[in-house]
Design an enzyme around this catalytic site. Structure first.
Site, PDB file in Angstrom:
ATOM      1  CD1 TRP B 100      29.331  43.482  10.495  1.00 12.38           C
ATOM      2  CD2 TRP B 100      31.354  42.516  10.415  1.00 12.38           C
ATOM      3  NE1 TRP B 100      30.265  44.402  10.912  1.00 12.38           N
ATOM      4  CE2 TRP B 100      31.507  43.850  10.879  1.00 12.38           C
ATOM      5  CE3 TRP B 100      32.484  41.715  10.285  1.00 12.38           C
ATOM      6  CZ2 TRP B 100      32.751  44.400  11.200  1.00 12.38           C
ATOM      7  CZ3 TRP B 100      33.724  42.254  10.609  1.00 12.38           C
ATOM      8  CH2 TRP B 100      33.856  43.569  11.057  1.00 12.38           C
ATOM      9  CG  ASP B 167      28.276  36.630  13.613  1.00  7.10           C
ATOM     10  OD1 ASP B 167      28.261  36.858  14.839  1.00  7.10           O
ATOM     11  OD2 ASP B 167      28.963  37.295  12.812  1.00  7.10           O
ATOM     12  CE  LYS B 191      29.444  44.008  18.411  1.00  3.54           C
ATOM     13  NZ  LYS B 191      29.864  45.167  17.665  1.00  3.54           N
TER      14      LYS B 191
END
Lengths: 355, 355
Positions: B100, B167, B191
């Site tokens: 990511w 992030d 999440k």
């Protein structure tokens, strides 16, 4: 019973709400909520596959078109379309039939030269321009098929050999269309497809990959096609509820059947607007929308009073958009004729009591 | 009872599912579903306001920061961040701690020069690089605080005077942070904040408006700030469920309280991984994540057998990501210690039966 005439997000069928609520507690007998399942699970992959397949079946989408479920609404498409399609220094043609059409053109100006082929802005968009020329050297022609705010709708695609892109956010799935006439169709889901949070894009595959631009992956249609709308975590619940709603539409008899209902619903209300001495329509008769029916009063001072009556009669969301005033009845697929009749009754009651 | 160890979308509290299902049938006693209400209604404006206010309160967000709810996930932020912040010809610094983080850097390359300050790719990202230099002429420095796939986490912000962007998709709201240390924090909701379909952005206002780029409205943070996250139709339900989840977190005692639980949960599982002769962790001990706990077996041939046992014990979603293999237990806020104990019990049972 509430009659939800809201312009969007808007009414969906009660059966859909029941199923949608159930899945929040237990999705498909998995013992898990639809809100906690992995988007990579077999169960959710089946949801995406069925949603795509229902769109393809209901709209009779040709095989050389891709069907995508994206995020960001029609407003994000305003930018993604030229980003994907317009070469540097390229030109596109836009028809200006309202604020949303105009915003689409404005955003495209970040990417190239934009020609406005015609506009009805001078009349506050009460009609759809006709007889305009679309320049043959435009990369594409863009228009908005239904103008939610002004209550106008374009039923026939303007004739041109230029690839045509249409924003069908507020009339997709309400009437039969020939997908093959278009090169790209897009729609925010939150009218006739499902709840807010997902955007439908139907695109002819060979339209793509020609602009020569470097496009960030997340904005690149070809990447989303390659990933089957799963390039990153999709809006799981919005897609799931869209699937439920498309199932409902199919069970109703599909678009042919719903279009007949929509014609009757719109005619019933327009007839009353014409008959009733207190109300009048705002859109040109030949361009009147079947989805958003805009009307005002001859005596604007009475409008607040009618809104009060409407509220008492459980008619929700009929206040007009501020730029048009008066009233707007959005009569999307899931709104039954009972609700139209309730509004008509209130209009008659108002007329009676003010004679 | 199912124990959902999925990496995201992931478990949320059962109380949240109950409230979330109820609102699909009747939102706030309006007689309407949350799925059919207007995003411009007073009721939904209150939802957005409360969600923002809960984020501000729980994370102690300073007043000179804006809190936004956007669409498109962290992947869209990969493009929006450089689009908003990097001047033409500008430079940004990225730390590479996984797929990511690497994708974030790749997307930024569409907008300027990207320096990778350090990478642990050569070890399949089992640790977090340290002691790297961040060039002082970078417009910003970007890193990923929790690497969901590899089970590593960065608890301390790397020291630099360069504006820092993080992030926090998979660890936001799991531990106390000092927002004032950062210039922009972003996180896909799915999440610890809520269901898929909404993205949280917390941005220092004076970071914006300096790149000199022409930015399409929908991608311009300043436009979203001006519009209070309502530039266009927001993902209504995803925001609503996030609000319910943030209420739950506040009632639990906020982040301080949940962090203590998360520490105990992670320690319990890491202790068993270390003790149990059949399992071993994959991440460097000093960089181990509290959210995603990755482990493998000394005898990889037995892994399929343990997955079967896990399934029998209702332990869901513990198969490791294909690029690491083995197992991954994601132990987000809503996963209780009971579930950790159930996993530990299964690991012990497996050990016993294979002695």
């Amino acid at each position: 019973m509430k009659h939800n005439f809201g312009a969007g997000p808007c009414i969906l069928p009660q059966e859909v709400f029941q199923e949608a609520a159930k899945a929040v507690l237990d999705f498909n007998n998995t013992g898990l909520s639809i809100l906690e399942i992995s988007h990579r699970s077999k169960e959710f992959e089946e949801v995406v596959a069925e949603t795509e397949s229902l769109v393809r079946e209901l709209l009779n989408v040709p095989e050389n078109y891709s069907v995508l479920f994206l995020q960001g609404g029609a407003s994000q498409q305003f930018a993604m379309i030229p980003m994907n399609l317009l070469p540097e220094g390229g030109k596109a043609a836009y028809l200006d039939t309202g604020v949303w059409a105009s915003k689409a053109a404005k955003e495209a100006k970040n990417f190239g030269q934009i020609d406005i082929v015609a506009s009805s802005k001078e009349s506050n968009y009460t009609y759809v321009p006709k007889g305009f020329d679309i320049p043959l050297d435009a990369t594409y022609f863009h228009y908005t098929s239904n103008n939610t705010i002004y209550g106008t709708e374009i039923f026939e695609k303007p004739q041109t050999t230029v690839p045509t892109i249409v924003d069908m956010s507020s009339d997709i799935l309400s009437r039969e269309i020939n997908v093959a006439e278009f090169d790209l169709i897009y729609a925010g889901a939150q009218k006739n497809m499902g709840p807010a949070g997902v955007t439908l894009v139907i695109v002819k595959n060979d339209l793509l990959g020609k602009s020569g631009r470097s496009i960030p992956t997340i904005f690149n249609y070809q990447e989303h096609i390659k990933a089957g709308s799963m390039y990153n975590t999709p809006p799981v619940y919005s897609i799931f509820v869209s699937m439920l709603n498309l199932r409902w539409l199919k069970a109703k008899g599909g678009i042919k059947a719903i279009e007949q209902e929509n014609i009757i619903k719109a005619r019933t209300l327009y007839d009353e607007i014409e008959r009733n001495t207190f109300f009048k329509g705002t859109a040109a008769v030949e361009d009147r929308s079947r989805m958003n029916i805009t009307f005002v009063m001859d005596t604007p001072e009475l409008e607040a009073e009618f809104l009060t009556l409407a509220k008492e009669r459980n008619l929700i969301g009929i206040k007009g958009h501020r730029s048009v005033g008066g009233f707007r009845a959005s009569v999307y697929n899931a709104l039954g004729i009972t609700s139209i009749n309730a509004l008509v009754d209130a209009m008659r009651e108002f007329e009676e009591s003010h004679k």
